[in-house]
Design a protein around this motif. Structure first.
Motif, PDB file in Angstrom:
ATOM      1  N   GLU B  28       0.828  -1.209   0.000  1.00 48.52           N
ATOM      2  CA  GLU B  28       0.000   0.000   0.000  1.00 48.52           C
ATOM      3  C   GLU B  28       0.860   1.256   0.000  1.00 48.52           C
ATOM      4  O   GLU B  28       0.565   2.223  -0.674  1.00 48.52           O
ATOM      5  CB  GLU B  28      -0.923   0.010   1.213  1.00 48.52           C
ATOM      6  N   MET B  29       1.936   1.196   0.771  1.00 47.70           N
ATOM      7  CA  MET B  29       2.832   2.340   0.802  1.00 47.70           C
ATOM      8  C   MET B  29       3.484   2.531  -0.565  1.00 47.70           C
ATOM      9  O   MET B  29       3.615   3.653  -1.052  1.00 47.70           O
ATOM     10  CB  MET B  29       3.903   2.130   1.863  1.00 47.70           C
ATOM     11  N   LEU B  32       0.983   4.120  -2.866  1.00 46.09           N
ATOM     12  CA  LEU B  32       0.776   5.529  -2.514  1.00 46.09           C
ATOM     13  C   LEU B  32       1.960   6.393  -2.932  1.00 46.09           C
ATOM     14  O   LEU B  32       1.797   7.518  -3.376  1.00 46.09           O
ATOM     15  CB  LEU B  32       0.554   5.657  -1.002  1.00 46.09           C
ATOM     16  N   TRP B  35       1.802   6.804  -6.699  1.00 46.39           N
ATOM     17  CA  TRP B  35       0.726   7.725  -7.043  1.00 46.39           C
ATOM     18  C   TRP B  35       1.091   9.158  -6.659  1.00 46.39           C
ATOM     19  O   TRP B  35       0.815  10.099  -7.384  1.00 46.39           O
ATOM     20  CB  TRP B  35      -0.540   7.259  -6.334  1.00 46.39           C
ATOM     21  N   ARG B  36       1.755   9.317  -5.501  1.00 44.87           N
ATOM     22  CA  ARG B  36       2.180  10.653  -5.087  1.00 44.87           C
ATOM     23  C   ARG B  36       3.128  11.255  -6.123  1.00 44.87           C
ATOM     24  O   ARG B  36       2.960  12.386  -6.554  1.00 44.87           O
ATOM     25  CB  ARG B  36       2.908  10.572  -3.740  1.00 44.87           C
ATOM     26  N   LYS B  39       1.300  12.153  -9.331  1.00 42.12           N
ATOM     27  CA  LYS B  39       0.427  13.309  -9.160  1.00 42.12           C
ATOM     28  C   LYS B  39       1.242  14.602  -9.009  1.00 42.12           C
ATOM     29  O   LYS B  39       0.948  15.614  -9.633  1.00 42.12           O
ATOM     30  CB  LYS B  39      -0.453  13.109  -7.927  1.00 42.12           C
ATOM     31  N   VAL B  40       2.283  14.526  -8.185  1.00 40.82           N
ATOM     32  CA  VAL B  40       3.067  15.725  -7.929  1.00 40.82           C
ATOM     33  C   VAL B  40       3.717  16.240  -9.208  1.00 40.82           C
ATOM     34  O   VAL B  40       3.908  17.428  -9.397  1.00 40.82           O
ATOM     35  CB  VAL B  40       4.125  15.419  -6.840  1.00 40.82           C
ATOM     36  N   VAL B  43       0.588  17.880 -11.250  1.00 43.11           N
ATOM     37  CA  VAL B  43      -0.308  18.835 -10.641  1.00 43.11           C
ATOM     38  C   VAL B  43       0.172  20.236 -11.011  1.00 43.11           C
ATOM     39  O   VAL B  43       1.363  20.470 -11.221  1.00 43.11           O
ATOM     40  CB  VAL B  43      -0.342  18.625  -9.104  1.00 43.11           C
ATOM     41  N   GLN B  44      -0.739  21.144 -11.160  1.00 43.71           N
ATOM     42  CA  GLN B  44      -0.420  22.543 -11.452  1.00 43.71           C
ATOM     43  C   GLN B  44       0.373  22.730 -12.744  1.00 43.71           C
ATOM     44  O   GLN B  44       1.217  23.613 -12.851  1.00 43.71           O
ATOM     45  CB  GLN B  44       0.345  23.169 -10.283  1.00 43.71           C
TER      46      GLN B  44
END
Lengths: 428, 275
Positions: B28-29, B32, B35-36, B39-40, B43-44
């Motif tokens: 799970e880690m 995550l 995915w982090r 996404k990072v 993003v923006q």
């Protein structure tokens, strides 16, 4: 206590580190040339040796921990104390499996989670909610576990309104609060805590302290490292005292906090000056010694919050013709003066003081100062005309300790009791 | 509740084992973290996921102009732009993931010193995170092939095998580089050059047929040779599947995984001390 099960056992743990040592410098042009050529190889060797140790040690090797052994029982809250550099953090890092020990071993039963720093792995670009999941996972929680306590975490942090905003737009206080909330809802069998209690504003830090106490009272096994004797004596049952990487004492928390306060420069309960360095107001008055005493006139080592303590000042008046009165201030660690007291003397309060040696004492009542560390400033002055001849700051340092046996003003209330003073009032 | 007993000992110098079960516990880690990072990265930014395909498209245009139009490199009969695109897509995934895996431990710095987790998670995160871009790029590759006359054949069933070889290569050698880089930053500076050299040692802008027959066996030691040539074979039907190249490459690739993971696990206890 021995009837309980051992859940963590540390056996002869040691950790060596290599520290930087300055190279010898080349002086002649030939040496410089030689060095330029051999430098890369030497650097290569140095880098390799960072983590390689041989039996013949040199000055570049230090032992951060040496032969540390102890046991922790189920449901126990163990405090680890010691001065800076005593090896506390190294020990926690080894227990958290962040660094490997050089020798020795330990085992634990059940899950172990550590919290060495609040907010590890927080990412500014992610929202508060996303960070809760990420941080929870990093601290070893399953998604299902986090789902269960998500609302509680958000509520505890007090940032509900911003929970879907990227964390980079949070104030630093909000970030810390959110991070602490996640950590506080961890649910391991053994919890390893470094000084993370002093986070956020005063209100939040009280809340987090209370939360920690609940954790401790829940029967969870906790290992807690802190400089704060107040926090340790409030939370822990038993403590270890580390010094230069070795356990030098182990026992009931009161005894260990006492040792800690007596250690190094935490307190200074008496001061005697040599003739040559004694503070003096030119030709008028000279300070000889200052010490803290109990009611029997004996010097004391520590201050119980309920205890009446005296400040004994010895000085010499060198010349007649002035009003000279001793004076002291009690100052807290934030440099705020708690109070000033000027000597009251039947004879000399309004009269020029005779030449000679004097020894006076001012008495601070029990149940007056709050817990904490205070310093004493000494001054000599005259009341009319108002004039200060001499002033000496931080002459003594002392620590007021609440023994937490329910007899003091705080009863057995665990959280911080705010206030500069803590008088015992009459209630009707 | 049954409680497991965990024993931690000082490293003895013997191999500690891979502890794959623990990695499974931390899945799970891992997800995550992947995915982090994805996404990072997006993003923006207004182009967002478009950036996943931008490097491939821009490189395809440049190579087509320079090597297709000016130098007129032979492209085994297929249009040069398609020929190049089929090489660029796997190559970009390889070079990005290889570099990301290699600097994954070095880049984790503070993280490494504050929290325990199986350190193998770091290279795996890097590998999978770049895989996200690769998936997007593959999708675009199929669309381009459909629109501009690619000739896929039934060999396409072996595509997962090629991707596996690619991932194993970048993970294996990447881990080896990562473990060395923690100690010796020299490698950090070298990685860019290594990548360029590797690119010209792979048939990204030219066909394998340009390489003299007697050197082919050495040439094939680079696992990306088989992978890229295999891509072209199954998607453009230019040549038969180069099983010889793929065979040699996969052996080198799995040796890399073995050596890389062994060395990584062996030096792992020292990471937090020297990072």
């Amino acid at each position: 206590m021995n009837s309980r099960e051992v859940v963590l056992k540390v056996d002869a743990l040691s950790k060596r580190y290599r520290i930087g040592v300055r190279d010898s410098r080349a002086e002649t042009p030939v040496e410089v040339l030689k060095e330029i050529i051999t430098r890369p190889y030497k650097r290569f060797k140095d880098l390799r040796d960072l983590s390689n140790f041989t039996d013949n040690e040199d000055e570049s090797v230090i032992w951060a921990l040496r032969d540390v052994s102890f046991e922790v029982y189920e449901g126990e809250v163990l405090g680890i104390m010691g001065a800076n550099g005593a090896g506390k953090s190294t020990l926690l890092k080894i227990l958290s499996r962040i660094v490997a020990p050089t020798s020795g071993e330990f085992w634990h039963k059940g899950s172990l989670a550590s919290l060495l720093e609040v907010g590890t792995g927080f990412n500014g670009e992610l929202t508060g909610r996303e960070n809760i999941y990420l941080n929870g996972a990093i601290l070893g929680m399953r998604k299902s576990q986090i789902d269960k306590v998500l609302d509680e975490i958000i509520e505890f942090s007090g940032v509900e309104r911003f929970i879907d905003t990227p964390v980079k737009r949070y104030s630093s206080g909000m970030t810390v609060r959110l991070a602490f909330s996640v950590a506080a809802h961890l649910d391991p069998d053994i919890l390893v805590l470094d000084e993370v209690l002093s986070v956020g504003d005063a209100q939040f830090s009280q809340r987090s302290m209370r939360k920690m106490e609940n954790v401790a009272q829940d029967g969870r096994t906790v290992i807690f490292v802190s400089h704060s004797t107040t926090a340790v004596s409030r939370l822990c049952h038993r403590a270890l005292f580390l010094s230069n990487g070795e356990i030098t004492a182990e026992g009931p928390v009161e005894r260990i906090t006492g040792l800690y306060l007596g250690d190094t420069e935490h307190t200074k309960m008496a001061m005697v000056w040599d003739e040559s360095v004694a503070p003096r107001a030119e030709g008028l008055v000279k300070l000889l010694s200052v010490r803290m005493i109990d009611e029997n006139g004996e010097g004391i080592e520590r201050v119980d919050i309920r205890q009446k303590i005296g400040l004994e000042i010895s000085f010499e008046v060198l010349r007649e013709g002035k009003i000279v009165l001793a004076e002291f201030q009690v100052v807290n660690e934030q440099s705020q003066t708690i109070f000033t007291s000027i000597e009251r003397h039947p004879e000399w309060s309004n009269k020029n003081r005779d030449k000679g040696l004097y020894c006076v004492s001012g008495w601070i009542p029990g149940n007056y100062l709050s817990e904490g560390r205070f310093s004493i400033s000494i001054a000599f002055s005259s009341t009319s005309p108002r004039d200060t001849y001499l002033r000496e700051d931080e002459v003594l340092w002392f620590q007021v300790v609440d023994p937490m046996d329910g007899e003091s003003v705080r009863y057995d209330y665990g959280a911080p009791v705010p206030g500069f003073v803590r008088p015992r009032l009459e209630w009707k | 509740m049954r409680k497991n007993k965990t024993i931690v000992r000082a490293p003895t110098g013997r191999f500690p084992g891979f502890n794959l079960g623990e990695i499974w516990d931390y899945r799970e880690m891992l997800m995550l973290m992947v995915w982090r990072d994805v996404k990072v990265r997006y993003v923006q930014s207004s182009l967002g996921i478009g950036w996943a395909i931008f490097p491939a498209v821009s490189q395809m245009i440049i190579y087509t102009l320079v090597f297709g139009k000016l130098v007129r490199i032979d492209s085994d009969g297929a249009p040069y732009s398609l020929f190049a695109f089929c090489g660029i897509i796997p190559w970009i995934y390889f070079s990005q993931s290889f570099n990301a895996v290699a600097s994954s431990v070095y880049g984790a710095g503070g993280f490494l010193q504050k929290i325990y987790f199986p350190r193998l998670l770091l290279p795996l995160t890097a590998l999978l995170e770049k895989g996200f871009d690769f998936c997007v790029a593959m999708l675009v590759l199929f669309i381009v092939l459909l629109l501009f006359g690619g000739k896929p054949n039934w060999n396409i069933v072996f595509l997962p095998l090629l991707i596996l070889i690619l991932m194993v290569t970048s993970l294996g050698y990447g881990m080896l580089a990562a473990a060395i880089m923690v100690h010796f930053r020299d490698l950090l500076h070298l990685m860019g050059y290594v990548t360029i050299v590797l690119m010209y040692a792979s048939p990204v802008v030219y066909p394998v047929s340009l390489v003299p027959e007697e050197y082919k066996i050495y040439y094939a030691l680079n696992p990306m040779v088989g992978v890229i040539e295999g891509y072209r074979s199954m998607l453009l039907s230019t040549r038969p599947m180069p099983w010889d190249l793929i065979g040699i490459g996969s052996v080198v690739s799995f040796i890399g995984l073995l050596v890389g993971s062994l060395y990584f696990r062996w030096t792992e206890p020292k990471f937090a001390d020297v990072a």
